[in-house]
Design a protein around this motif. Structure first.
Motif, PDB file in Angstrom:
ATOM      1  N   ASP A  73       0.483  -1.090  -0.056  1.00 47.67           N
ATOM      2  CA  ASP A  73      -0.051   0.012  -0.472  1.00 47.67           C
ATOM      3  C   ASP A  73       1.048   1.056  -0.164  1.00 47.67           C
ATOM      4  OD1 ASP A  73      -2.488   1.469  -0.349  1.00 47.67           O
ATOM      5  OD2 ASP A  73      -3.398   0.459   1.816  1.00 47.67           O
ATOM      6  N   TYR A  74      -0.178   2.362  -0.122  1.00 52.04           N
ATOM      7  CA  TYR A  74       0.364   3.693  -0.545  1.00 52.04           C
ATOM      8  C   TYR A  74       1.627   4.991   0.511  1.00 52.04           C
ATOM      9  CZ  TYR A  74      -3.088   5.417   2.480  1.00 52.04           C
ATOM     10  OH  TYR A  74      -3.729   6.032   3.890  1.00 52.04           O
ATOM     11  N   ILE A  91       5.401   2.798  -0.361  1.00 50.40           N
ATOM     12  CA  ILE A  91       5.646   3.162  -2.284  1.00 50.40           C
ATOM     13  C   ILE A  91       7.719   2.601  -1.646  1.00 50.40           C
ATOM     14  CG2 ILE A  91       5.950   4.153  -4.152  1.00 50.40           C
ATOM     15  CD1 ILE A  91       2.890   5.741  -3.513  1.00 50.40           C
ATOM     16  N   LEU A 127      -0.658  -2.247  -4.639  1.00 46.21           N
ATOM     17  CA  LEU A 127      -1.170  -0.880  -4.408  1.00 46.21           C
ATOM     18  C   LEU A 127      -2.465  -1.619  -3.582  1.00 46.21           C
ATOM     19  CD1 LEU A 127      -1.039   1.946  -4.324  1.00 46.21           C
ATOM     20  CD2 LEU A 127      -1.833   2.391  -5.813  1.00 46.21           C
ATOM     21  N   PHE A 178      -4.497   4.320  -8.714  1.00 49.04           N
ATOM     22  CA  PHE A 178      -3.270   4.733  -9.040  1.00 49.04           C
ATOM     23  C   PHE A 178      -4.456   6.277 -10.419  1.00 49.04           C
ATOM     24  CE2 PHE A 178       0.287   6.455 -11.451  1.00 49.04           C
ATOM     25  CZ  PHE A 178       0.827   5.913 -10.631  1.00 49.04           C
ATOM     26  N   PHE A 219       9.576   3.181  -7.689  1.00 44.81           N
ATOM     27  CA  PHE A 219       8.439   2.399  -7.596  1.00 44.81           C
ATOM     28  C   PHE A 219       8.895   1.212  -8.672  1.00 44.81           C
ATOM     29  CE2 PHE A 219       4.124   4.130  -7.226  1.00 44.81           C
ATOM     30  CZ  PHE A 219       3.055   3.889  -6.603  1.00 44.81           C
ATOM     31  N   PHE A 234      -1.654  -4.360  -9.392  1.00 44.52           N
ATOM     32  CA  PHE A 234      -3.031  -3.215  -8.540  1.00 44.52           C
ATOM     33  C   PHE A 234      -4.379  -3.682  -8.745  1.00 44.52           C
ATOM     34  CE2 PHE A 234       0.610  -0.931 -10.786  1.00 44.52           C
ATOM     35  CZ  PHE A 234       0.085   0.358 -10.438  1.00 44.52           C
TER      36      PHE A 234
END
Ligand code: GDG
Length: 472
Positions: free
Chosen positions: A146-147, A150, A169, A173, A192, A200
């Protein structure tokens, strides 16, 4: 060695436990609930793996010792990353939740950027990387989530770690036009690309990411195949795929059959005195579209007199991120709207909107799903949305109607059975609630059967398997 046999090390912002108590009364460590832990625990145990994250408590709590004891009992390791109050304020509430979260959900009005918060995000991601580096070998399979994390992959590469690194994620996005608003966007994309494999939620999220690479890093080489893209940048090859997350279907299905869940559903309907119950259930978050939902419900009552006294909306809001000002403001906004709508339409014996601001345990959660004739799942934008899938898994009599935002990732899987709506279109959403209210039992059953078989087949175990089936 195949990835599914390697030792799995999962990394997320929070460890899947909660620590409560204090020095005087003593501490307790309790397991967290949720699909991710249910799905991952068996392979972490089988591969003698570990879960690494912030324990969710103050740095003075003796969490090292508490988690060591807990790990021995649970038979898998929980490895803490201690964070200070200032780390949390800047990395978590700051860059993660005031910059990335709103921008990645296309909500530019809530987005802001503070350089010091971004710098702290790097420092905290480095702390995570250092703890991981101390606890892994080259043969492990590391899966970062997850964000909030990163940059962990690129920090690990800076620490000379060659282990295979996977990233997933959970949120959407954004398109390149939106990402360009985020200062340091090029650096973020480059970071990334330190991972070997990125997952995703949807094909659109994957496509957005690949076009950001194309526009922002022209020197990267991109090969697109059927469902995967292969990007090479700085001698690192990254596989990009999409894997819609899901739930443990059997768990919800079984709890829904229990007497406790049936009793909860019965009491709920009795207490609310609702002939026809519409449910909203969301974490407190401006991405979930709760004010817009209240407005659509108000429009329904305004336009269709025949529903007054017949239909009630129960909105459950699960407290979340209360120390972020936008979340507190949202709570105030909801309470104001609620007062206005109920003041306008209530009669003796009937209240249009019931509101609960609290958490629910699993049985009560399923009881709420079971009681609902319609579930309104209408986020402005959502990575996936598990509430919609849990509602279907709990609707064992096939009588529930799901109204789902077309901007939730789950619309890709549930779109054939759900009534898809645009939550920004208040008038049309109101008409669609009316359509759901008048839907025949046969139509309800046909739609719900479709959705239940989809969630049953593509459950969370399959999600994990598909993620690790990738060929690097
Ligand atoms: C993020 C993404 C993506 C319900 N009551 C309580 C409680 N729940 C559970 C629900 C459900 C979960 O919380 C909410 O999941 P969602 O998917 O709806 O939304 P987010 O929290 O925003 O999750 C989302 C997800 O990650 C997974 O990838 O689908 O798009 O935003 O499972 O049952 N949880 C707790 N207390 C409750 O009272 N702790």
């Amino acid at each position: 060695m195949n990835d599914s046999e390697k030792r799995l090390v999962v990394v997320s912002n929070r460890l899947p436990v909660s620590i409560s108590g204090d020095e005087k009364i003593g501490y307790t460590v309790e397991p967290g609930a949720g699909g991710l832990i249910t799905a991952l625990k068996p392979i972490i145990k089988r591969t003698k793996g570990a879960w690494l994250g912030w324990p969710g408590c103050n740095i003075d709590v003796p969490f090292d010792k508490l988690l060591q004891e807990y790990s021995n009992k649970a038979s898998f390791s929980l490895l803490p990353v201690g964070l200070t109050e200032e780390d949390i304020a800047m990395y978590y509430r700051g860059f993660s939740n005031r910059s990335i979260w709103p921008l990645f959900h296309d909500l530019i009005g809530q987005f802001s950027f503070v350089l010091e918060e971004y710098e702290r995000y790097k420092v905290v991601n480095r702390k995570f990387a250092e703890t991981i580096a101390k606890n892994i070998t080259e043969n492990d399979n590391v899966w970062i989530h997850d964000y909030q994390l990163i940059f962990v992959g690129s920090e690990l590469r800076d620490l000379q770690i060659k282990t295979k690194l996977n990233f997933f994620l959970h949120i959407p996005f954004p398109s390149v036009d939106l990402l360009r608003r985020l200062p340091r966007n090029q650096t973020i994309i480059k970071r990334f690309l330190a991972y070997d494999h990125i997952g995703f939620q949807t094909a659109v999220d994957k496509r957005n990411f690949v076009s950001c690479v194309k526009w922002l890093i022209p020197e990267a080489r991109i090969i697109n195949k059927r469902t995967k893209s292969y990007i090479t940048y700085n001698d690192q090859k990254t596989v990009i795929g999409y894997y819609p997350i899901s739930i443990d279907f059997n768990e919800f299905n079984d709890v829904s059959k229990s007497k406790e869940a049936s009793d909860t559903a019965w009491y709920l309907k009795e207490n609310i005195n609702a002939k026809f119950l519409v449910l909203g259930l969301d974490r407190l978050d401006y991405t979930k579209g709760i004010p817009q939902r209240f407005l659509a419900f108000e429009k329904l009552l305004e336009k269709h007199e025949d529903v007054r006294g017949e239909i009630s909306l129960l909105q459950v809001v699960i407290p979340s991120r209360l120390n972020v000002p936008d979340y507190q403001n949202l709570r105030d906004e909801l309470e104001q709207l609620l007062g206005r709508i109920n003041g306008r339409f209530s009669t003796s014996g009937w209240v249009p909107i019931h509101y609960q601001f609290n958490t629910l345990d699993r049985v009560r959660l399923v009881g709420h799903y079971k009681a609902a004739d319609i579930a309104l799942v209408t986020p402005l934008r959502d990575g996936m949305n598990l509430v919609s899938k849990e509602y279907c898994a709990s609707s064992i009599d096939n009588k529930g109607v799901l109204m789902l935002s077309e901007f939730a990732g789950a619309a890709d899987q549930l779109g054939k059975g759900a009534i898809l709506c645009n939550p920004f279109d208040i008038d049309r959403t109101a008409e669609q609630i009316y359509e759901a209210f008048r839907m025949s039992d046969e139509e309800k059953e046909r739609r719900m059967r479709l959705m239940r078989s989809e969630v049953k087949k593509n459950n969370v175990d399959r999600w994990v398997r598909q993620f690790f089936e990738v060929n690097h």
